[in-house]
Design a protein around this motif. Sequence first.
Motif, mmCIF file in Angstrom:
data_model
loop_
_atom_site.group_PDB
_atom_site.id
_atom_site.type_symbol
_atom_site.label_atom_id
_atom_site.label_comp_id
_atom_site.label_asym_id
_atom_site.label_seq_id
_atom_site.Cartn_x
_atom_site.Cartn_y
_atom_site.Cartn_z
ATOM 1 N N LEU A 33 5.275 8.001 6.779
ATOM 2 C CA LEU A 33 4.983 7.012 5.652
ATOM 3 C C LEU A 33 6.185 6.062 5.989
ATOM 4 O O LEU A 33 6.692 5.118 5.234
ATOM 5 N N ARG A 36 -5.514 4.439 8.416
ATOM 6 C CA ARG A 36 -4.888 3.523 9.285
ATOM 7 C C ARG A 36 -4.065 4.451 10.429
ATOM 8 O O ARG A 36 -4.381 4.103 11.701
ATOM 9 N N VAL A 37 -3.418 5.329 10.127
ATOM 10 C CA VAL A 37 -3.054 6.461 11.064
ATOM 11 C C VAL A 37 -3.755 6.735 12.195
ATOM 12 O O VAL A 37 -3.509 6.768 13.351
ATOM 13 N N PHE A 40 -10.893 -2.984 -0.270
ATOM 14 C CA PHE A 40 -9.917 -2.219 -1.006
ATOM 15 C C PHE A 40 -8.979 -3.033 -1.744
ATOM 16 O O PHE A 40 -8.373 -2.816 -2.730
ATOM 17 N N VAL A 78 -6.443 5.303 2.500
ATOM 18 C CA VAL A 78 -6.219 3.997 3.544
ATOM 19 C C VAL A 78 -5.073 4.552 4.380
ATOM 20 O O VAL A 78 -5.347 4.136 5.727
ATOM 21 N N TYR A 79 -4.088 4.991 4.027
ATOM 22 C CA TYR A 79 -3.018 5.296 5.063
ATOM 23 C C TYR A 79 -3.565 6.358 5.872
ATOM 24 O O TYR A 79 -3.106 6.101 7.026
ATOM 25 N N LEU A 100 0.773 -1.284 -0.007
ATOM 26 C CA LEU A 100 -0.063 0.084 0.010
ATOM 27 C C LEU A 100 1.028 1.042 -0.078
ATOM 28 O O LEU A 100 0.719 2.185 -0.917
ATOM 29 N N LEU A 101 1.955 1.245 0.805
ATOM 30 C CA LEU A 101 2.780 2.374 1.083
ATOM 31 C C LEU A 101 3.318 2.690 -0.464
ATOM 32 O O LEU A 101 3.737 3.761 -0.740
ATOM 33 N N PRO A 108 -5.112 4.928 -2.257
ATOM 34 C CA PRO A 108 -4.141 4.174 -1.366
ATOM 35 C C PRO A 108 -3.805 5.149 -0.020
ATOM 36 O O PRO A 108 -3.633 4.972 1.065
ATOM 37 N N PHE A 109 -3.507 6.763 -0.548
ATOM 38 C CA PHE A 109 -3.388 7.674 0.636
ATOM 39 C C PHE A 109 -4.620 7.593 1.616
ATOM 40 O O PHE A 109 -4.358 7.794 2.634
ATOM 41 N N PHE A 158 -7.586 -2.530 -5.634
ATOM 42 C CA PHE A 158 -6.169 -2.504 -5.318
ATOM 43 C C PHE A 158 -5.617 -3.285 -6.756
ATOM 44 O O PHE A 158 -4.751 -2.853 -7.633
ATOM 45 N N PHE A 211 4.583 14.887 -1.830
ATOM 46 C CA PHE A 211 3.305 15.148 -2.684
ATOM 47 C C PHE A 211 3.694 16.027 -4.025
ATOM 48 O O PHE A 211 3.431 15.820 -5.066
ATOM 49 N N VAL A 262 3.023 6.092 15.186
ATOM 50 C CA VAL A 262 2.354 5.719 13.959
ATOM 51 C C VAL A 262 2.936 4.387 13.762
ATOM 52 O O VAL A 262 2.185 3.378 13.340
#
Lengths: 298, 328
Positions: B327, A173-174, B52, A169-170, A127-128, A166-167, B56, B252, B8
């Motif tokens: 990340l 999750r966080v 998802f 989801v990220y 995902l990342l 995906p972002f 995906f 980004f 995190v």
Amino acid sequence: MTAVTTSVPALARRPKPRRNVVAHVFLGVLVLYFLVPIWWLFVASTKDTEGLFAGSSGAMWFDKNFNLVANLQDLFTYNGGEYLRWLGNSLLYAVSGGLGATAISVLAGYGFAKYRFPGRNLTFSLLLGAVMVPMTALVIPTFILLSNLKLTDTVWAVILPSLLSPFGVYLMRVYTAEAVPDELLDAARVDGAGELRTFFQVALPLLRPALVTVLLLSIVGTWNNYFLPLAMLSTEKLYPITVGIGLWEQLASSNNGGGHSLWSLIIVGSFVSIIPLVVAFLTLQKYWQGGLSLGSLK
Amino acid sequence: MAVHGSTVTPLPQDSPQELPARPEQVDSKRAPRIQTVMARRARKGWLFIAPFGLVFVAFLLAPLAYALYLSLFTKGLATGTRFSGLENYFHAFSDPQFLKGVGFVVRFSLVLIPVQMAVSLAAALVLDHLTTRLAKFSRLMIFLPYAVPAVIGALMWGFLYSPSFGPMQQVFSLFHASAPFLLSQDNVFYGLLNVVTWQWAGYYMIIVYAALQGIDPSLYEAAKIDGASTWQVAFRIKVPMVSSALVLILIFALIGTLQFFSEPQILGPVANGSITPDFTPNIYAFNLAFGYAQFNYASAISFSLGIIVFIAVYAFMFATRKKGSTLS
């Protein structure tokens, strides 16, 4: 360590009048820069074609003829009212893509944050990696794939790929890891709630701020998208507003408007098209302002 | 609100019943049953990921795999489709049009990203420092362009640049000068730089601003007692504290710029030919696919672009990595 705190009340910062003047001037210049194009768009959409090209009072001020209402009528009736149709399409794509992407993201974010299933770390690394894949690089391959399934040039060709976030989801999750305590979930399970019920009744209410943020981000993403619908759609009736205005612009610059000056339509059409999102952001500000910092939590 | 001071990164100190059951830790007779219950619950995690996962696979893995597959073939007029191995990639990386586009977006990001980050960081620091009503209003107004589609933003600036009905000409004629056309061959780089900065700086500003608001205010008090000036507080405390937000917006911006498409595509028709069909890699791929039906070669270009972005971002994150950062 930054916590999920959304805003800290203004603390006792001693006022420093002199420096604050400089700071305010700096802000004023910035605001001017960011507002000038929007102000220009508003002013220009009140002008008729003649006023636009040879107006009496310059580009940044109103002409002697205030033509906004006539422009709007023209906009909504031109070519069988295709503009309204595009606006409706944009709404359809943005709302269905946005709601779908958000629902999928919140489910997956919760799954990643609260379950230790086999393969979790591997899928989360995938995902990342996906966050770093440029979405536009996928457009042409997705087009070819969907055209084999005879799905191109349908609304699905725009909505389905928009579900991928995906972002989102990220972010979910966080946020879930921080905002939903494991003890609370265990308590619900002890009380006999199933996994789904625990999610909907215990976790989901705690996730609202992140939910609104992801929803806004994905709605904006879909509403503003240009490359995907441009590639997928060839029937003008299915265009969203971005592709529609792009089409008008091409016609106008190659003078194929059929005697009708498209430039004033493009301008008033652009103005109308930014109103929904601008209003949404101004009215929903207390929800998204805190949420946007989520991605950089550490 | 449950605000832990936790990080995190996967939590190592989780409640034991959430961990995959490890036999050597559990030795009572009921252990096997608990294990199966736990394992069964853990597997339910997949149910939450499943929707998802489906999207995906369908819209990320499948297109990527398919693009890779297509890029290994070549379609000739007389010969039909034949397997050509990496030929398309050798072609792409020696194709002056593709390389020109890559060169442009790389140069563009090298200038754009520092400018954009400086503007958004400066705005966020000032907005964090001031608590007046004007500051609150400014914050919203600076953010507003984010709500404007890139297509519309590009169009507006195209009009503003226009020599026939833009305001620039009027301003310059006050000084008896003629305004530069910001979409001409020489200036289009700066014209686009301005459009993209205008579009995104506000969004980045909000991200940095929100991170600034999350800093514990007692740090400032401590620094003030130690005699730190406002500038020192800003650059020695605030900026380092929001470094992960800065890394995030940099990523980004990098991803966004390398796949540059909408703005040049929209400004193309009004730019008098300075925005060519190979201006950026994405525009080139789009024209190859939809103008010339060269889907195999376009797939190779798309795939190459994806790889370039992926490697660039990954290399960047590797270079700036630190424990518990964005990340990770």
